[in-house]
Write a protein that holds these residues in place. Structure first.
Motif, PDB file in Angstrom:
ATOM      1  N   ILE A   7       2.962 -23.999 -29.491  1.00  0.00           N
ATOM      2  CA  ILE A   7       3.281 -22.285 -30.159  1.00  0.00           C
ATOM      3  C   ILE A   7       2.536 -21.679 -29.133  1.00  0.00           C
ATOM      4  O   ILE A   7       2.959 -20.534 -29.517  1.00  0.00           O
ATOM      5  N   TRP A  58       7.845 -22.243 -39.516  1.00  0.00           N
ATOM      6  CA  TRP A  58       7.275 -21.996 -38.681  1.00  0.00           C
ATOM      7  C   TRP A  58       7.344 -21.261 -37.412  1.00  0.00           C
ATOM      8  O   TRP A  58       6.836 -20.255 -36.653  1.00  0.00           O
ATOM      9  N   SER A  59       8.348 -21.587 -36.807  1.00  0.00           N
ATOM     10  CA  SER A  59       9.095 -20.731 -35.709  1.00  0.00           C
ATOM     11  C   SER A  59       9.154 -18.966 -35.658  1.00  0.00           C
ATOM     12  O   SER A  59       8.578 -18.617 -34.752  1.00  0.00           O
ATOM     13  N   SER A  67       7.189 -17.774 -37.512  1.00  0.00           N
ATOM     14  CA  SER A  67       5.788 -17.356 -37.003  1.00  0.00           C
ATOM     15  C   SER A  67       4.562 -16.336 -36.053  1.00  0.00           C
ATOM     16  O   SER A  67       4.581 -15.820 -35.781  1.00  0.00           O
ATOM     17  N   PHE A  68       5.082 -17.900 -34.966  1.00  0.00           N
ATOM     18  CA  PHE A  68       4.840 -17.322 -33.821  1.00  0.00           C
ATOM     19  C   PHE A  68       5.248 -16.595 -32.997  1.00  0.00           C
ATOM     20  O   PHE A  68       4.965 -16.373 -31.910  1.00  0.00           O
ATOM     21  N   ALA A 125       4.410 -13.250 -33.923  1.00  0.00           N
ATOM     22  CA  ALA A 125       3.379 -12.055 -33.724  1.00  0.00           C
ATOM     23  C   ALA A 125       3.432 -12.386 -31.899  1.00  0.00           C
ATOM     24  O   ALA A 125       2.452 -10.891 -31.804  1.00  0.00           O
ATOM     25  N   LEU A 146       4.675 -18.019 -28.625  1.00  0.00           N
ATOM     26  CA  LEU A 146       4.288 -17.204 -28.668  1.00  0.00           C
ATOM     27  C   LEU A 146       4.247 -16.251 -27.053  1.00  0.00           C
ATOM     28  O   LEU A 146       4.739 -14.870 -27.133  1.00  0.00           O
TER      29      LEU A 146
END
Length: 331
Positions: A32, A146-147, A149-150, A153, A36
């Protein structure tokens, strides 16, 4: 820019691919913070957002497909190996099997967001016999959610930071330090959480030899033997459906929900197949908080008893539901 940042930007796609691949293969290194970071630097266009997304998805596809194939062939042995590597072994098996029982392949859509669920979801999907085409559809969709999302972000944070050149310059200089602190914090939190739980387990558990002695004494003296509960998930019965002598199969949530029907005049022994008896210990602690103090998990669980060479019996599956069996045992 600092050398560490220049190195990351110059080799971003290779780093992303191998880092995510290693994590998804079961090594507990968090991806994560890296996602990011990659998302943040995509705001400067020094890293391509679509290419970063593609390499992350490729890493997930390779690792998850490999674990799916291994789970389909070797079943519970692969899952136990993964749980020993996991920093979330306390919930690894029971949580994943519970999700699959209730939601089926939909579990794969959110598995990567749940600690202890991410890596073992693929082999359990293989163990259950899920068709690969269905697994591929749900797993790729979950990996994409999943990928994105971060990465998004991080991209949002990078877009905000660009509005202040001073702040973005400061961020660029200390990005490596921030990344290291995030990874270190992740490890520290997970390790402390696991150590606290295992300390509680050690205070409760019973050795297989002690349980064997208790059973022998009950048979010799004609006294009531301990109330033994098999907490294993139905998937765990596939390699070996036998049980300990006198054991009753009851699910963890069902046992806690019917605490008033559990006998108080004898010891309650719980066993499962989780590493370090996690499920048994969690249920034991729940029952302790309900005032049932004579509850102990069996050290090593089913495998520990079996490896010690102690007897195992075929389970007589009555047509009655487990709760009714539990009532009769309590009476």
């Amino acid at each position: 820019m600092p050398i560490a940042i220049e190195f990351f930007v110059g080799h971003a796609y290779a780093i992303l691919f191998f880092w995510v691949l290693v994590e998804q293969f079961g090594i507990p290194i968090p991806s994560i913070p890296l996602l990011l970071t990659a998302g943040t630097f995509s705001a400067t266009h020094r890293i391509s957002f679509p290419e970063a997304l593609v390499v992350v998805l490729a890493a997930c596809l390779i690792s998850d497909s490999s674990w799916y194939a291994l789970g389909r062939r070797f079943g519970a042995r692969v899952i136990r190996l993964l749980c020993k590597l996991s920093l979330e072994a306390s919930t690894c098996v029971s949580k994943t099997e519970g999700y699959f029982t209730r939601r089926g392949p939909v579990t794969l859509l959110f598995a990567k967001f749940v600690p202890g669920l991410s890596t073992v979801s693929a082999p359990i999907a293989g163990q259950t016999g899920m068709p690969y085409s269905r697994f591929l559809l749900y797993d790729l969709s979950g990996s994409l959610i999943w990928s994105l999302s971060f990465l998004l972000a991080g991209r949002f944070f990078g877009d905000v930071a660009k509005r202040s050149q001073a702040f973005f310059g400061l961020l660029s200089h200390f990005a490596a330090v921030v990344f290291i602190l995030m990874v270190a914090g992740f490890f520290l939190w997970r390790v402390v959480k696991q150590r606290r739980f295992l300390a509680q387990v050690r205070e409760l558990r019973l050795e297989p030899a002690q349980l064997k002695h208790m059973l022998d004494c009950a048979e010799t003296d004609g006294t009531i033997q301990p109330f033994i509960v098999d907490l294993r998930h139905p998937l765990d019965y596939l390699p070996d459906p036998r049980v300990l002598p006198g054991a009753v199969r009851i699910g963890p949530s069902e046992l806690a929900a019917h605490a008033e029907r559990i006998p108080r005049d004898r010891d309650i022994i719980l066993y499962c197949t989780c590493p370090s008896e996690e499920t048994s210990a969690k249920v034991a602690m729940q029952l302790h908080r309900l005032g049932i103090t004579r509850v102990r998990p069996l050290r090593g669980g089913f495998d520990g008893w079996k490896q010690a060479g102690y007897p195992l019996l075929d389970y007589i599956d009555d047509t009655e539901p487990p709760t009714l069996t539990l009532v009769k045992q309590a009476l």
